[in-house]
Design a protein around this motif. Structure first.
Motif, PDB file in Angstrom:
ATOM      1  N   GLY A 157       0.826  -1.191   0.000  1.00 26.90           N
ATOM      2  CA  GLY A 157       0.000   0.000   0.000  1.00 26.90           C
ATOM      3  C   GLY A 157       0.864   1.245   0.000  1.00 26.90           C
ATOM      4  N   PHE A 158       0.201   2.388   0.042  1.00 23.10           N
ATOM      5  CA  PHE A 158       0.890   3.671   0.023  1.00 23.10           C
ATOM      6  C   PHE A 158       0.456   4.498   1.220  1.00 23.10           C
ATOM      7  CE2 PHE A 158       0.797   2.176  -4.296  1.00 23.10           C
ATOM      8  CZ  PHE A 158       2.068   2.469  -4.768  1.00 23.10           C
ATOM      9  N   ILE A 159       1.356   5.320   1.714  1.00 23.97           N
ATOM     10  CA  ILE A 159       1.043   6.186   2.845  1.00 23.97           C
ATOM     11  C   ILE A 159       0.262   7.386   2.329  1.00 23.97           C
ATOM     12  CG2 ILE A 159       2.010   7.691   4.607  1.00 23.97           C
ATOM     13  CD1 ILE A 159       4.307   5.734   4.873  1.00 23.97           C
ATOM     14  N   PHE A 160      -0.989   7.517   2.787  1.00 25.82           N
ATOM     15  CA  PHE A 160      -1.835   8.619   2.357  1.00 25.82           C
ATOM     16  C   PHE A 160      -2.003   9.673   3.439  1.00 25.82           C
ATOM     17  CE2 PHE A 160      -2.727   6.322  -1.363  1.00 25.82           C
ATOM     18  CZ  PHE A 160      -3.458   7.117  -2.227  1.00 25.82           C
ATOM     19  N   GLY A 161      -1.637   9.337   4.672  1.00 24.69           N
ATOM     20  CA  GLY A 161      -1.763  10.300   5.758  1.00 24.69           C
ATOM     21  C   GLY A 161      -0.713  10.019   6.808  1.00 24.69           C
ATOM     22  N   ARG A 162      -0.158  11.077   7.392  1.00 23.50           N
ATOM     23  CA  ARG A 162       0.864  10.891   8.408  1.00 23.50           C
ATOM     24  C   ARG A 162       0.494  11.687   9.646  1.00 23.50           C
ATOM     25  NH1 ARG A 162       2.043  14.792   5.046  1.00 23.50           N
ATOM     26  NH2 ARG A 162       3.492  16.453   5.521  1.00 23.50           N
ATOM     27  N   ARG A 163       0.887  11.149  10.783  1.00 22.28           N
ATOM     28  CA  ARG A 163       0.653  11.829  12.048  1.00 22.28           C
ATOM     29  C   ARG A 163       1.985  11.934  12.769  1.00 22.28           C
ATOM     30  NH1 ARG A 163      -3.024   9.095   9.952  1.00 22.28           N
ATOM     31  NH2 ARG A 163      -5.250   9.337  10.207  1.00 22.28           N
ATOM     32  N   SER A 164       2.197  13.008  13.466  1.00 25.01           N
ATOM     33  CA  SER A 164       3.492  13.223  14.109  1.00 25.01           C
ATOM     34  C   SER A 164       3.763  12.195  15.198  1.00 25.01           C
ATOM     35  CB  SER A 164       3.576  14.631  14.680  1.00 25.01           C
ATOM     36  OG  SER A 164       2.478  14.876  15.526  1.00 25.01           O
ATOM     37  N   SER A 165       2.722  11.445  15.623  1.00 24.52           N
ATOM     38  CA  SER A 165       2.902  10.409  16.642  1.00 24.52           C
ATOM     39  C   SER A 165       3.582   9.165  16.075  1.00 24.52           C
ATOM     40  CB  SER A 165       1.545  10.027  17.231  1.00 24.52           C
ATOM     41  OG  SER A 165       0.698   9.530  16.211  1.00 24.52           O
ATOM     42  N   GLY A 166       3.689   9.061  14.737  1.00 25.18           N
ATOM     43  CA  GLY A 166       4.313   7.893  14.125  1.00 25.18           C
ATOM     44  C   GLY A 166       3.310   6.900  13.582  1.00 25.18           C
ATOM     45  N   PHE A 167       2.049   7.285  13.530  1.00 26.16           N
ATOM     46  CA  PHE A 167       1.007   6.443  12.954  1.00 26.16           C
ATOM     47  C   PHE A 167       0.665   6.958  11.558  1.00 26.16           C
ATOM     48  CE2 PHE A 167       0.834   5.146  17.235  1.00 26.16           C
ATOM     49  CZ  PHE A 167       0.209   3.907  17.279  1.00 26.16           C
ATOM     50  N   PHE A 168       0.304   6.034  10.659  1.00 23.01           N
ATOM     51  CA  PHE A 168       0.069   6.396   9.264  1.00 23.01           C
ATOM     52  C   PHE A 168      -1.243   5.824   8.753  1.00 23.01           C
ATOM     53  CE2 PHE A 168       4.616   6.356   9.968  1.00 23.01           C
ATOM     54  CZ  PHE A 168       5.013   7.545   9.403  1.00 23.01           C
ATOM     55  N   ASP A 169      -1.817   6.504   7.764  1.00 22.81           N
ATOM     56  CA  ASP A 169      -3.001   6.037   7.050  1.00 22.81           C
ATOM     57  C   ASP A 169      -2.495   5.361   5.785  1.00 22.81           C
ATOM     58  OD1 ASP A 169      -5.479   5.633   5.956  1.00 22.81           O
ATOM     59  OD2 ASP A 169      -5.809   7.723   5.411  1.00 22.81           O
ATOM     60  N   VAL A 170      -2.710   4.052   5.656  1.00 20.63           N
ATOM     61  CA  VAL A 170      -2.187   3.290   4.521  1.00 20.63           C
ATOM     62  C   VAL A 170      -3.343   2.848   3.644  1.00 20.63           C
ATOM     63  CG1 VAL A 170      -0.826   1.287   3.835  1.00 20.63           C
ATOM     64  CG2 VAL A 170      -0.242   2.510   5.919  1.00 20.63           C
ATOM     65  N   ARG A 171      -3.235   3.127   2.347  1.00 20.36           N
ATOM     66  CA  ARG A 171      -4.282   2.759   1.387  1.00 20.36           C
ATOM     67  C   ARG A 171      -3.667   2.194   0.125  1.00 20.36           C
ATOM     68  NH1 ARG A 171      -8.300   8.012   1.556  1.00 20.36           N
ATOM     69  NH2 ARG A 171      -8.171   8.339   3.788  1.00 20.36           N
ATOM     70  N   LYS A 172      -4.519   1.566  -0.686  1.00 17.50           N
ATOM     71  CA  LYS A 172      -4.103   1.114  -2.011  1.00 17.50           C
ATOM     72  C   LYS A 172      -4.275   2.278  -2.982  1.00 17.50           C
ATOM     73  CE  LYS A 172      -5.133  -3.717  -1.301  1.00 17.50           C
ATOM     74  NZ  LYS A 172      -5.799  -4.897  -1.792  1.00 17.50           N
TER      75      LYS A 172
END
Length: 98
Positions: free
Chosen positions: A38-53
């Motif tokens: 998948g690809f990273i579509f959203g990032r958060r400064s806490s180190g968590f990411f939104d991953v989508r196709k």
């Protein structure tokens, strides 16, 4: 807005946007997540990411960087090659008239 509206103590303005690169990941990097690519579509400064196709279907709304494996850094825009389906020919006598 570049900064949040409420200013912290000491006159420090808090950024309204996550940094460009977080934990070695940035937007649109190709990653392995839960056995899928998948690809990273959203990032958060806490180190968590939104991953989508590429089509936008979500693999994970918020997954830790510790559970992601970087496959490829982004180089340019995300593109998807789609094959154009050929329509079958119209039967005789149907279609446009001259």
């Amino acid at each position: 807005q570049i900064h949040k509206l409420s200013i912290l103590k000491g006159g420090i303005r808090k950024r309204n946007q996550a940094p460009y690169e977080i934990k070695g990941f940035r937007l649109f990097d190709k990653v392995a997540c839960q056995g899928e690519e998948g690809f990273i579509f959203g990032r958060r400064s806490s180190g968590f990411f939104d991953v989508r196709k590429v089509d936008g279907s979500r693999i994970s709304a918020g997954i830790s960087y510790k559970k992601l494996h970087l496959l490829e850094k982004r180089r340019t825009y995300l593109t998807e090659i789609r094959k154009e389906e050929v329509l079958p020919p119209l039967p005789e006598g149907r279609g446009l008239r001259a």
